[in-house]
Design an enzyme around this catalytic site. Structure first.
Site, PDB file in Angstrom:
ATOM      1  N   HIS A 156       0.834  -1.199   0.000  1.00 15.80           N
ATOM      2  CA  HIS A 156       0.000   0.000   0.000  1.00 15.80           C
ATOM      3  C   HIS A 156       0.865   1.243   0.000  1.00 15.80           C
ATOM      4  O   HIS A 156       1.796   1.382   0.811  1.00 15.80           O
ATOM      5  CB  HIS A 156      -0.927  -0.006   1.219  1.00 15.80           C
ATOM      6  CG  HIS A 156      -2.028  -1.005   1.126  1.00 15.80           C
ATOM      7  ND1 HIS A 156      -2.581  -1.626   2.219  1.00 15.80           N
ATOM      8  CD2 HIS A 156      -2.697  -1.488   0.040  1.00 15.80           C
ATOM      9  CE1 HIS A 156      -3.548  -2.452   1.817  1.00 15.80           C
ATOM     10  NE2 HIS A 156      -3.631  -2.373   0.497  1.00 15.80           N
ATOM     11  N   GLU A 159       1.575   3.418   3.073  1.00 11.35           N
ATOM     12  CA  GLU A 159       2.195   2.667   4.170  1.00 11.35           C
ATOM     13  C   GLU A 159       3.695   2.485   3.898  1.00 11.35           C
ATOM     14  O   GLU A 159       4.322   1.540   4.362  1.00 11.35           O
ATOM     15  CB  GLU A 159       1.467   1.339   4.348  1.00 11.35           C
ATOM     16  CG  GLU A 159      -0.015   1.555   4.679  1.00 11.35           C
ATOM     17  CD  GLU A 159      -0.855   0.286   4.699  1.00 11.35           C
ATOM     18  OE1 GLU A 159      -0.280  -0.819   4.670  1.00 11.35           O
ATOM     19  OE2 GLU A 159      -2.098   0.408   4.752  1.00 11.35           O
ATOM     20  N   HIS A 308       2.496  -3.805   6.838  1.00 12.88           N
ATOM     21  CA  HIS A 308       1.508  -2.770   6.604  1.00 12.88           C
ATOM     22  C   HIS A 308       1.499  -1.821   7.803  1.00 12.88           C
ATOM     23  O   HIS A 308       2.202  -2.039   8.790  1.00 12.88           O
ATOM     24  CB  HIS A 308       0.117  -3.396   6.424  1.00 12.88           C
ATOM     25  CG  HIS A 308      -0.036  -4.188   5.164  1.00 12.88           C
ATOM     26  ND1 HIS A 308      -0.630  -3.681   4.032  1.00 12.88           N
ATOM     27  CD2 HIS A 308       0.336  -5.458   4.860  1.00 12.88           C
ATOM     28  CE1 HIS A 308      -0.618  -4.607   3.080  1.00 12.88           C
ATOM     29  NE2 HIS A 308      -0.037  -5.693   3.558  1.00 12.88           N
ATOM     30  N   GLU A 369       0.814  -5.228  11.184  1.00 17.87           N
ATOM     31  CA  GLU A 369       0.264  -3.864  11.133  1.00 17.87           C
ATOM     32  C   GLU A 369       1.054  -3.003  12.119  1.00 17.87           C
ATOM     33  O   GLU A 369       0.800  -3.017  13.330  1.00 17.87           O
ATOM     34  CB  GLU A 369      -1.222  -3.858  11.476  1.00 17.87           C
ATOM     35  CG  GLU A 369      -2.098  -4.603  10.471  1.00 17.87           C
ATOM     36  CD  GLU A 369      -2.342  -3.820   9.186  1.00 17.87           C
ATOM     37  OE1 GLU A 369      -1.861  -2.680   9.088  1.00 17.87           O
ATOM     38  OE2 GLU A 369      -3.018  -4.357   8.293  1.00 17.87           O
TER      39      GLU A 369
END
Length: 398
Positions: A156, A159, A308, A369
């Site tokens: 992404h 990110e 991420h 994450e």
């Protein structure tokens, strides 16, 4: 920060004119050819040095603020006791190649890769794809062991802070291998002999360049993204951009519940190219995801980490796929990082790289994450993110 500003920062110069005066160049304040020739080694972290009469490794290293060991590592085929005037040596500087305090771009990634390959010739690289706009998707390799791991970051665009996390880890790991040292208490050479690690630090270079400003407003690429973004005024531009520049969310483009992901995202209005959440016309129809799948199928890793942001969570399952040992390793990664080991939320639990890996390989795969807040996370979080994730990166290796 532009690359020139990073080089000047490393040189300790306030501006181009000061640097030019110091180097005996005409102080034009312009990025002319001679000035850039002097600045480029500061970005790469090394210079090509021509041996002079009377030179020794110690004398060269002392003058350049580096070490004899660093020079021996960077020049594996040279005899330090038989220096010939006129021959060239790679001389690493005494600072890290990977910056942790500047926004990344695909160009800065390639500069870091070149610098790392020279400093640590036991590393290797491979271009696994070209994006729609021609940028390379680069994979890096370290180690020679039978166990295989694959780490990736920046599926992404917003990110992108995860890219320097992987690069800095690679640099510190390579340094520990070269110096016969330890990383987080583990013998680095033992890890190197036991595990082959592949890293893809920037899966989505087109999107990253948009978010970090490497693509200039008014350019053809910027305007192409603007046209897509115009249909989604509620998503900040370019900071809210997650997709590649053709408007496909790469972490929704893998063949693992792709149809369910399409249903979920279509219901939210993402039925065509968008800054985020568009799954593509079909699974693996993007060069970036097709390349990631091909690399994975070729090397068949025993474990994968997909980086991420944000949430400080570790996702370890996809539907009912829970490979042997996956929960135990996930719990260990959670302990060393302080992150929570969680099941993936239904709304975002399909068509991701981790989902596909678990489904097709039945081996441990994790989505990490990192950090907290609104993407893109600020660089002020980098040190804390790295501190909490180096344990994950090391403990997933053995």
């Amino acid at each position: 920060m532009r690359l020139t500003e990073l080089a000047l920062q490393r040189a300790g110069a306030a501006d181009l004119e000061e640097f030019q005066r110091r180097e005996g160049l005409y102080p034009s304040g312009q990025e002319d050819i001679l000035t850039m020739q002097r600045l480029t080694p500061l970005l790469l972290g090394y210079e090509r040095y021509m041996v002079k009469p009377g030179d020794t490794y110690y004398r060269i290293a002392t003058a350049r603020g580096t070490s004899v060991r660093a020079m021996l590592t960077a020049n594996p085929n040279q005899n330090p006791n038989l220096l010939i005037p006129g021959q060239y040596l790679n001389v690493p500087y005494g600072f890290p190649v990977v910056p942790a305090d500047v926004p990344f771009s695909s160009e800065l990634l390639q500069i870091c890769v070149q610098g790392l390959l020279v400093r640590y010739p036991f590393l290797s690289q491979k271009c696994i794809a070209r994006t729609a706009w021609g940028r390379p998707v680069t994979a890096l390799r370290i180690g020679q062991g039978p166990r295989c791991a694959l780490y990736n970051a920046s599926h992404h665009a917003n990110e992108w802070i995860t890219t320097p996390v992987l690069l800095l880890f690679l640099e510190q790991y390579a340094y520990a291998v070269a110096t016969e040292g330890r990383i987080l208490g583990m013998d680095a050479q033992q890890l190197w002999r036991r595990t082959t690690l592949w890293l893809v630090p920037m899966v989505n270079p087109d999107g990253v360049d948009l978010v970090t400003g490497a693509i200039r407003p008014g350019s053809q690429q910027y305007q192409a993204a603007q046209r897509i973004a115009a249909g989604f005024p509620e998503i900040p531009f370019p900071g809210g951009w997650k997709a590649n520049l053709t408007g496909t969310d790469l972490n929704l483009n893998y063949p693992a519940g792709w149809e369910q992901a399409r249903t979920n995202k279509f219901a939210l209005g993402f039925t065509g190219p968008a800054p985020r959440d568009y799954v593509g016309a079909s699974p693996l129809d993007q060069p970036e995801t097709a390349a990631m799948a091909a690399l994975t199928q070729t090397i068949r890793p025993d474990v994968t980490l997909s980086y991420h942001t944000q949430g400080e969570e570790i996702y370890w399952r996809f539907q009912d796929y829970a490979p042997p040992g996956a929960q135990e390793l996930g719990e260990r990664l959670a302990r060393v990082s302080g992150y929570r080991l969680e099941d993936t939320p239904f709304a975002s639990g399909f068509a991701g790289y981790k989902d596909w890996f678990l489904q097709d390989f039945r081996r441990p795969g994790y989505t990490i994450e990192a950090g907290l807040g609104t993407n893109p996370l600020p660089l002020s979080q980098f040190d804390e993110i790295y501190r909490r994730n180096i344990g994950i990166l090391v403990h997933a290796l053995p």
